[in-house]
Scaffold this active site. Structure first.
Site, PDB file in Angstrom:
ATOM      1  CB  ALA A 169      47.012 -51.887 -30.912  1.00 45.69           C
ATOM      2  N   GLY A 191      49.640 -63.938 -25.501  1.00 44.27           N
ATOM      3  CA  GLY A 191      48.509 -63.497 -26.327  1.00 44.27           C
ATOM      4  C   GLY A 191      48.496 -64.312 -27.605  1.00 44.27           C
ATOM      5  CG  ASP A 193      48.767 -66.158 -34.585  1.00 41.06           C
ATOM      6  OD1 ASP A 193      49.650 -66.711 -33.917  1.00 41.06           O
ATOM      7  OD2 ASP A 193      47.879 -66.784 -35.186  1.00 41.06           O
TER       8      ASP A 193
HETATM    9  C1  LIG Z   1      34.328 -75.991 -43.119  1.00 39.48           C
HETATM   10  C2  LIG Z   1      35.462 -75.756 -42.197  1.00 39.48           C
HETATM   11  C3  LIG Z   1      36.342 -74.616 -42.631  1.00 39.48           C
HETATM   12  C4  LIG Z   1      37.602 -74.558 -41.824  1.00 39.48           C
HETATM   13  C5  LIG Z   1      38.659 -73.755 -42.488  1.00 39.48           C
HETATM   14  C6  LIG Z   1      39.874 -73.814 -41.656  1.00 39.48           C
HETATM   15  C7  LIG Z   1      41.033 -73.099 -42.268  1.00 39.48           C
HETATM   16  C8  LIG Z   1      41.940 -72.683 -41.170  1.00 39.48           C
HETATM   17  C9  LIG Z   1      43.219 -72.100 -41.667  1.00 39.48           C
HETATM   18  C10 LIG Z   1      43.769 -71.247 -40.601  1.00 39.48           C
HETATM   19  C11 LIG Z   1      44.991 -70.532 -41.033  1.00 39.48           C
HETATM   20  C12 LIG Z   1      45.461 -69.710 -39.924  1.00 39.48           C
HETATM   21  C13 LIG Z   1      46.551 -68.782 -40.312  1.00 39.48           C
HETATM   22  C14 LIG Z   1      46.779 -67.833 -39.156  1.00 39.48           C
HETATM   23  C15 LIG Z   1      46.216 -66.666 -39.079  1.00 39.48           C
HETATM   24  C16 LIG Z   1      46.324 -65.811 -37.865  1.00 39.48           C
HETATM   25  O1  LIG Z   1      47.510 -65.057 -37.910  1.00 39.48           O
HETATM   26  C17 LIG Z   1      45.144 -64.881 -37.804  1.00 39.48           C
HETATM   27  C18 LIG Z   1      45.202 -63.994 -36.542  1.00 39.48           C
HETATM   28  O2  LIG Z   1      45.177 -64.766 -35.392  1.00 39.48           O
HETATM   29  P1  LIG Z   1      44.889 -64.132 -33.935  1.00 39.48           P
HETATM   30  O3  LIG Z   1      45.784 -62.957 -33.765  1.00 39.48           O
HETATM   31  O4  LIG Z   1      45.211 -65.210 -32.941  1.00 39.48           O
HETATM   32  O5  LIG Z   1      43.476 -63.706 -33.911  1.00 39.48           O
HETATM   33  N1  LIG Z   1      43.918 -65.651 -37.774  1.00 39.48           N
HETATM   34  C19 LIG Z   1      43.068 -65.653 -38.798  1.00 39.48           C
HETATM   35  O6  LIG Z   1      43.224 -64.946 -39.741  1.00 39.48           O
HETATM   36  C20 LIG Z   1      41.883 -66.556 -38.674  1.00 39.48           C
HETATM   37  C21 LIG Z   1      41.589 -67.291 -39.954  1.00 39.48           C
HETATM   38  C22 LIG Z   1      40.416 -68.191 -39.745  1.00 39.48           C
HETATM   39  C23 LIG Z   1      39.898 -68.701 -41.032  1.00 39.48           C
HETATM   40  C24 LIG Z   1      38.646 -69.530 -40.853  1.00 39.48           C
HETATM   41  N1  LIG Z   2      46.226 -53.390 -24.651  1.00 38.53           N
HETATM   42  C1  LIG Z   2      45.789 -53.549 -25.903  1.00 38.53           C
HETATM   43  N2  LIG Z   2      44.634 -52.956 -26.301  1.00 38.53           N
HETATM   44  C2  LIG Z   2      44.154 -53.126 -27.543  1.00 38.53           C
HETATM   45  N3  LIG Z   2      44.761 -53.886 -28.491  1.00 38.53           N
HETATM   46  C3  LIG Z   2      45.910 -54.502 -28.141  1.00 38.53           C
HETATM   47  C4  LIG Z   2      46.465 -54.360 -26.847  1.00 38.53           C
HETATM   48  N4  LIG Z   2      47.610 -55.104 -26.809  1.00 38.53           N
HETATM   49  C5  LIG Z   2      47.751 -55.651 -28.030  1.00 38.53           C
HETATM   50  N5  LIG Z   2      46.736 -55.288 -28.838  1.00 38.53           N
HETATM   51  C6  LIG Z   2      46.458 -55.699 -30.230  1.00 38.53           C
HETATM   52  O1  LIG Z   2      45.395 -56.640 -30.187  1.00 38.53           O
HETATM   53  C7  LIG Z   2      45.373 -57.389 -31.386  1.00 38.53           C
HETATM   54  C8  LIG Z   2      45.010 -58.822 -31.137  1.00 38.53           C
HETATM   55  O2  LIG Z   2      45.916 -59.387 -30.253  1.00 38.53           O
HETATM   56  P1  LIG Z   2      46.158 -60.932 -30.077  1.00 38.53           P
HETATM   57  O3  LIG Z   2      47.042 -61.056 -28.887  1.00 38.53           O
HETATM   58  O4  LIG Z   2      46.613 -61.532 -31.322  1.00 38.53           O
HETATM   59  O5  LIG Z   2      44.727 -61.535 -29.716  1.00 38.53           O
HETATM   60  P2  LIG Z   2      43.728 -62.406 -30.632  1.00 38.53           P
HETATM   61  O6  LIG Z   2      44.441 -63.692 -30.899  1.00 38.53           O
HETATM   62  O7  LIG Z   2      42.527 -62.615 -29.791  1.00 38.53           O
HETATM   63  O8  LIG Z   2      43.462 -61.660 -31.893  1.00 38.53           O
HETATM   64  C9  LIG Z   2      46.758 -57.231 -31.984  1.00 38.53           C
HETATM   65  O9  LIG Z   2      46.629 -56.500 -33.163  1.00 38.53           O
HETATM   66  C10 LIG Z   2      47.536 -56.425 -30.951  1.00 38.53           C
HETATM   67  O10 LIG Z   2      48.405 -55.517 -31.594  1.00 38.53           O
END
Ligand SMILES: CCCCCCCCCCCCC/C=C/[C@@H](O)[C@H](COP(=O)(O)O)NC(=O)CCCCC
Ligand SMILES: Nc1ncnc2c1ncn2[C@@H]1O[C@H](COP(=O)(O)OP(=O)(O)O)[C@@H](O)[C@H]1O
Ligand SMILES: [Ca+2]
Length: 581
Positions: A169, A191, A193
């Protein structure tokens, strides 16, 4: 020079059909001719959307293959749109047409002219890209997605890329902050967010370093970044990609990168005391979204499903938290989170904001020119304070639409207007909160509920109410171990989630989140900042208009793009219902 003058026109064959093909400055057109030389249908492709031109009959995806070259053939690759079915944006695909010329000379003329037109009319296309692949993002398919779907397109378009598969990370962030980036036109992540956030921090941090600006001072106007960021979606939520492109599709995103699209994006800086904690473009969320993220981290092995599972668990735990939310409203004359508009490609609200955010006169004073106090004397509003118990407090600089919520947290938010939307969900009964959540998945208005308020803002401050003494004591003891900031740290009164969890565990509160089994519910939640848990509870957020640029163009208006019903009951009202709200 008239750009629409025909540069080359001739009769060409596509398969067994005869066409009249013409290349002007801006377009490549080919019109099918019938036996009597009458025009039938025409295909018109803007030169800016031509991806590449190759001699012979060539195919690129799923695999590159070249049929025997007859000396008279060439293949044109271009952007072809199709509706996406499940999403509201348009999918971009690689269109391909193989032309056959009467002579080799004519073929060479076509190749030369097309390549000249491409150079002249697509000056912002990237030539060299630095690509970071998170091999563990989403369903762990980042490497495969890049090599099978994206790399062949980059090669076709003549883009050279340097690929780094991350091993830890923050590697991508550190690389951008510290390594020589000479010659790179942009940085790309493969990847979710989280890895996007690394690029965001790297690009903003490096730009401020080079400009000699401190990122820690929230009153400073930061330098906007020239280095573009591209996102190939391969994560769990893919919110930034979805909200800026309209779909989360690797080929669509690769094509936007190739043609050098440019979408400015607002960024929120999150501060604690005198330190920058993180930047955010989608969600800064306390309460429900913070708890979901904290819970989901323990279930990473589930992949993207961890959010659904954790969402259900946190909903069942039925939590609300006390707090004081203060916000600085944006100019309500310009737009409102309830005006039922959508920020689409070419959005006029964002275009007008560009002029407002970057006034031409070099000495023009910034709205935020001196210090925090400047915010309160701003002509666009006074600070407003709300104290109470909240299910969720969320700030988003964009709609934050994603596959889970196709219209997003705030469907009328703008990508590049210099404001964010603050959504305050006050404590309510479980069914009410479920209705609120459920409306994120449909076109029903999640703000049309008595316990929900939404405000368009420029800055937000969150603090714990007086009387939460126990947790404030815990906060004072916190170790600043979770943030991105390594310099400029100073001890202050803020909460470290890790520390709070440990303290609760010492007290026998086995599970931080599960209200079903815990003896005592926690009094503070954590902040979810674009998928990272913040190490502080008390924060100050400021929106920086158009701080970064993505290789995107906003959501293209597909016919299926839904809007909420206006007060006259129209669904896709062409006037966008502004007058009705
Ligand atoms: C009864 C149904 C409930 C559904 C609720 C849906 C609400 C969804 C709103 C989502 C907002 C997303 C904002 C983005 C957040 C992302 O940055 C964060 C990290 O994403 P990633 O790195 O790809 O893993 N994602 C979240 O925090 C997930 C939020 C999910 C909440 C249900
Ligand atoms: N090689 C790695 N090993 C572990 N964590 C990593 C690596 N590369 C990136 N990350 C971290 O992994 C986390 C999740 O990455 P992301 O690409 O958003 O996947 P996801 O959407 O599944 O959460 C981020 O906090 C990022 O900084
Ligand atoms: Ca915005």
């Amino acid at each position: 020079m008239d750009e629409d003058l025909v540069r080359l026109e001739s009769s060409l064959w596509v398969g067994k059909k005869r066409y009249r093909a013409a290349l002007t400055g801006w377009h490549l057109n080919w019109t099918e001719l019938d036996k009597k030389n009458r025009d039938k249908k025409t295909v018109s492709v803007p030169v800016s959307e031509v991806i590449g031109v190759e001699e012979g009959r060539v195919q690129v995806l799923p695999q590159r293959s070249v049929a025997e070259d007859t000396d008279r053939e060439f293949t044109v690759f271009y952007v072809k749109r199709s509706s996406s079915g499940s999403s509201y944006g348009l999918l971009w695909r690689l269109g391909r047409t193989q032309f056959c010329c009467p002579s080799r000379d004519l073929r060479d003329q076509w190749m030369t002219q097309l390549r000249i037109a491409l150079k002249t009319h697509s000056p912002s296309r990237p030539h060299r890209l630095l690509v970071f692949i998170n091999p563990f993002g989403g369903k762990k398919q980042g490497r495969q997605i890049y090599h099978s779907l994206v790399a062949p397109l980059f090669e076709l378009a003549g883009i050279s890329s340097h690929v780094v598969v991350t091993e830890r990370a923050n590697q991508a962030r550190d690389h951008i902050l510290k390594k020589d980036l000479t010659g790179f036109d942009g940085v790309v992540c493969v990847g979710g967010d989280g890895i996007f956030s690394e690029l965001l921090h790297g690009v903003i941090g490096r730009t401020q370093q080079e400009a000699g600006l401190s990122e820690h001072d929230p009153s400073l106007t930061l330098q906007s970044c020239d280095l573009h960021i591209g996102i190939i979606p391969a994560g769990s939520t893919d919110c930034v990609c979805f909200a800026t492109v309209g779909v989360n599709d690797p080929v669509t995103s690769a094509l936007h990168i190739i043609i050098g699209d440019s979408q400015p994006l607002d960024v929120c800086s999150v501060h604690n005391c005198s330190s920058l904690v993180r930047y955010s473009v989608s969600l800064v969320g306390y309460g429900f979204y913070g708890d979901v993220l904290a819970e989901s981290e323990r279930h990473r092995w589930m992949g993207p499903l961890r959010y659904d599972y954790s969402g259900a668990m946190v909903y069942l735990s039925n939590r609300s938290y006390a707090g004081v939310v203060q916000y600085l409203p944006a100019d309500s004359q310009l737009s409102s989170p309830r005006d039922n508009t959508r920020c689409l490609s070419g959005c006029s609200v964002c275009s007008k904001s560009t002029e407002r955010l970057f006034p031409h006169s070099p000495g023009a004073s910034s709205l935020y020119s001196s210090h925090f106090s400047q915010f309160s004397s701003d002509t666009e509003g006074e600070w407003v304070s709300v104290e109470g118990r909240f299910r969720a407090v969320s700030l988003t600089c964009m709609s934050s639409s994603c596959p889970r919520s196709p219209l997003g947290l705030s469907p009328s938010a703008h990508l590049a207007d210099g404001t964010g939307d603050l959504i305050i969900v006050r404590d309510t009964h479980p069914l009410g909160f479920l209705t609120f959540l459920h409306r994120h998945t449909s076109t029903e208005d999640q703000f049309d509920l008595p316990f929900v308020d939404v405000h368009r803002v420029k800055a937000v401050r969150f603090s714990l109410p007086t009387g939460e003494e126990e947790d404030k004591d815990e906060e004072r003891e916190r170790v600043n171990d979770g943030g991105m900031t390594e310099e400029g740290k100073r001890p202050c009164r803020s909460g470290s989630h890790k520390h709070l969890v440990e303290r609760r565990e010492e007290r026998g509160q086995k599970d931080f989140l599960c209200g079903l089994c815990c003896s005592k519910a926690p009094t503070v939640s954590v902040w979810n900042c674009d998928g990272e848990i913040l190490p502080h509870t008390e924060i100050f957020c400021r929106v920086h208009g158009q701080l970064v640029r993505l290789y995107a163009r906003g959501i293209e208006d597909g016919s299926a793009t839904p809007t909420r019903k206006c007060r006259d009951g129209h669904r896709n009202c062409k006037e966008r219902c502004v007058l009705n709200n």
